[in-house]
Design an enzyme around this catalytic site. Structure first.
Site, PDB file in Angstrom:
ATOM      1  CE1 TYR A 145     -14.971  21.363   4.956  1.00 24.90           C
ATOM      2  CE2 TYR A 145     -14.851  19.522   6.487  1.00 24.90           C
ATOM      3  CZ  TYR A 145     -15.107  20.011   5.224  1.00 24.90           C
ATOM      4  OH  TYR A 145     -15.508  19.147   4.240  1.00 24.90           O
ATOM      5  CE  LYS A 195     -17.062  32.236  -7.234  1.00 27.93           C
ATOM      6  NZ  LYS A 195     -17.401  31.871  -8.620  1.00 27.93           N
ATOM      7  CG  ASP A 227     -16.861  29.166 -10.902  1.00 22.22           C
ATOM      8  OD1 ASP A 227     -15.639  29.391 -10.803  1.00 22.22           O
ATOM      9  OD2 ASP A 227     -17.673  30.038 -11.279  1.00 22.22           O
ATOM     10  CG  ASP A 251     -15.254  17.832   1.327  1.00 22.15           C
ATOM     11  OD1 ASP A 251     -14.868  16.664   1.461  1.00 22.15           O
ATOM     12  OD2 ASP A 251     -16.444  18.173   1.406  1.00 22.15           O
ATOM     13  CG  ASP A 255     -15.970  13.379  -2.679  1.00 23.01           C
ATOM     14  OD1 ASP A 255     -14.966  13.036  -2.023  1.00 23.01           O
ATOM     15  OD2 ASP A 255     -17.135  13.126  -2.319  1.00 23.01           O
TER      16      ASP A 255
HETATM   17  C1  IPM Z   1     -13.568  13.882   3.746  1.00 21.91           C
HETATM   18  C2  IPM Z   1     -14.939  13.742   4.328  1.00 21.91           C
HETATM   19  C3  IPM Z   1     -15.004  14.577   5.594  1.00 21.91           C
HETATM   20  C4  IPM Z   1     -14.764  16.029   5.220  1.00 21.91           C
HETATM   21  C5  IPM Z   1     -16.322  14.430   6.375  1.00 21.91           C
HETATM   22  C6  IPM Z   1     -16.624  12.964   6.650  1.00 21.91           C
HETATM   23  C7  IPM Z   1     -16.301  15.222   7.632  1.00 21.91           C
HETATM   24  O1  IPM Z   1     -15.902  14.116   3.405  1.00 21.91           O
HETATM   25  O2  IPM Z   1     -12.594  13.479   4.409  1.00 21.91           O
HETATM   26  O3  IPM Z   1     -13.454  14.379   2.627  1.00 21.91           O
HETATM   27  O4  IPM Z   1     -15.703  16.726   4.824  1.00 21.91           O
HETATM   28  O5  IPM Z   1     -13.632  16.458   5.318  1.00 21.91           O
HETATM   29 MN    MN Z   2     -15.119  14.670   1.455  1.00 12.98          MN
END
Ligand code: IPM
Ligand code: MN
Length: 365
Positions: A145, A195, A227, A251, A255
């Site tokens: 990032y 990884k 993975d 990240d 999710d």
């Molecule tokens: C998160 C989001 C952010 C990230 C984006 C919106 C920049 O996806 O907080 O997980 O990738 O960190």
């Molecule tokens: Mn995210």
């Protein structure tokens, strides 16, 4: 004199303002009960700030955050700002700079699915007979990032993009300590993600986490390639306790974990800097979900993620453990009463809107 909590409130875009408003009501109610008051500094951020003053993170907003002890954040982004250059968009223009500016390297993302809400999870319910409760600890200020160089330009006549994955050992150590300490307060199991079969970063990550583990002999550590981890989370979700990952892997996996838990509308997060003398943290507290522009302004968004984020703020930035736990219990009680926003509704439960849900949580405090 009761304690006054100095908070920068950045509601942002989409459902942000509506879930923020009702969760502040819950906080006020908690304040009445537990003897604190709120000193709120509400500021523009994200698309709302772009529309008003032309930038996603105006200097006045940053200054308000600097003057506060914590940032309560809603959500930013929406289709109306997607045409802007990436750097100026709400996410990259506000959220990432805030994380970096305040050194919020530790991102805690609890993914919890109450047993009564497993129907909302897309994984087979027999895999999560007692729900799902995993904490993702994500490194938030390093890796791909923020690594330099980072650019997109023509090289030898061809467009070329470069992002740099870089971690110093000290950056891995400090996030590993956060993860081990968190595991100690839970089931004492930590899965570290890397990884290491391909990346130099992975080798350093694994070696460093293994070294830090020596200070936590009571925590069982294992390692998974990222993975494989993505696969195991679907195959045996209930077997995980704390998952530790670098920025991009965290990240992605967070999710996935959120999806397994059922609804993004239930999940809070805390982004913390280094612990201050006295044990508290400066932090940014926000729902894990996004701005959900498709349902914004309709009063139907689930406010629980925002409410639970403010509970995390009470715990980490103000040391108000009892009030934080009371809010979390009140959320559980409200779910147990059968109240549901649309995202978690099922036959036989009572569908309610944003403000009814929050009012019920406040009443259960
Ligand atoms: C998160 C989001 C952010 C990230 C984006 C919106 C920049 O996806 O907080 O997980 O990738 O960190
Ligand atoms: Mn995210």
């Amino acid at each position: 004199m009761s304690q006054s909590l100095n908070i920068a409130v950045l509601a942002g875009d989409g459902i942000g303002p509506e879930v923020m408003a009702v969760s502040l009501d819950v906080l006020r109610r908690a304040g009445d009960k537990f003897g604190f008051s709120l000193h709120l500094n509400e500021q523009l951020v994200g698309g709302a700030a772009i529309d008003a003053v032309g930038q996603a993170l105006p200097p006045s907003t940053l200054a308000a955050c600097e003057a506060a002890d914590a940032i309560l954040f809603g959500s930013v982004g929406g289709p109306q700002w997607e045409h802007l250059p990436p750097q100026e968009q709400p996410e990259r223009g506000a959220l990432l700079p805030l994380r970096k500016h305040f050194g919020l390297f530790a991102n805690l993302r609890p993914s919890v699915c109450f047993p009564s809400l497993t129907h909302a999870s897309p994984v087979k319910n027999e895999l999560i007979p007692h729900g799902f409760d995993v904490l993702c600890v994500r490194e938030l200020t390093g890796g791909l990032y923020f690594g330099q160089p980072k650019f997109r330009r023509e090289i030898d006549g061809e467009m070329t993009a470069v992002d740099t994955m870089i971690y110093k050992k000290s950056e891995i150590e400090r996030i590993a300590h956060v993860a081990f300490a968190a595991a100690r307060t839970r089931d004492k199991r930590l899965t570290s993600i890397d990884k290491a079969n391909v990346l130099e970063n992975g080798l350093l990550w694994r070696a460093t986490v293994t070294e830090v583990a020596q200070s936590y002999p009571d925590v069982v550590l294992d390692h998974l390639y990222v993975d494989n981890a993505a696969m195991q989370l679907i195959r045996r979700p209930a077997s995980f306790d704390v998952v530790l990952a670098e920025n991009l892997f965290g990240d992605i996996l967070s999710d996935e974990m959120a999806m397994i838990a059922g609804s993004l509308g239930m999940l809070p997060s805390a982004s913390l800097g280094a612990q201050k003398p006295g044990g508290l943290y400066f932090g940014l507290f926000e729902p894990s979900g996004g701005s959900a522009p498709d349902i914004a302004g309709r009063g139907i968004a689930n406010p629980i993620a925002q409410i639970l984020s403010s509970a995390l703020m009470l715990r980490f930035s103000f040391g108000l453990q009892e009030a934080a736990a009371a809010i979390e219990e009140a959320v559980k009680a409200t779910i147990a009463q059968g109240l549901r926003t649309g995202d978690i509704w099922s036959e036989g439960t009572q569908k309610v809107g944003t403000s009814e849900m929050a009012a019920a949580v406040a009443a259960n405090l």
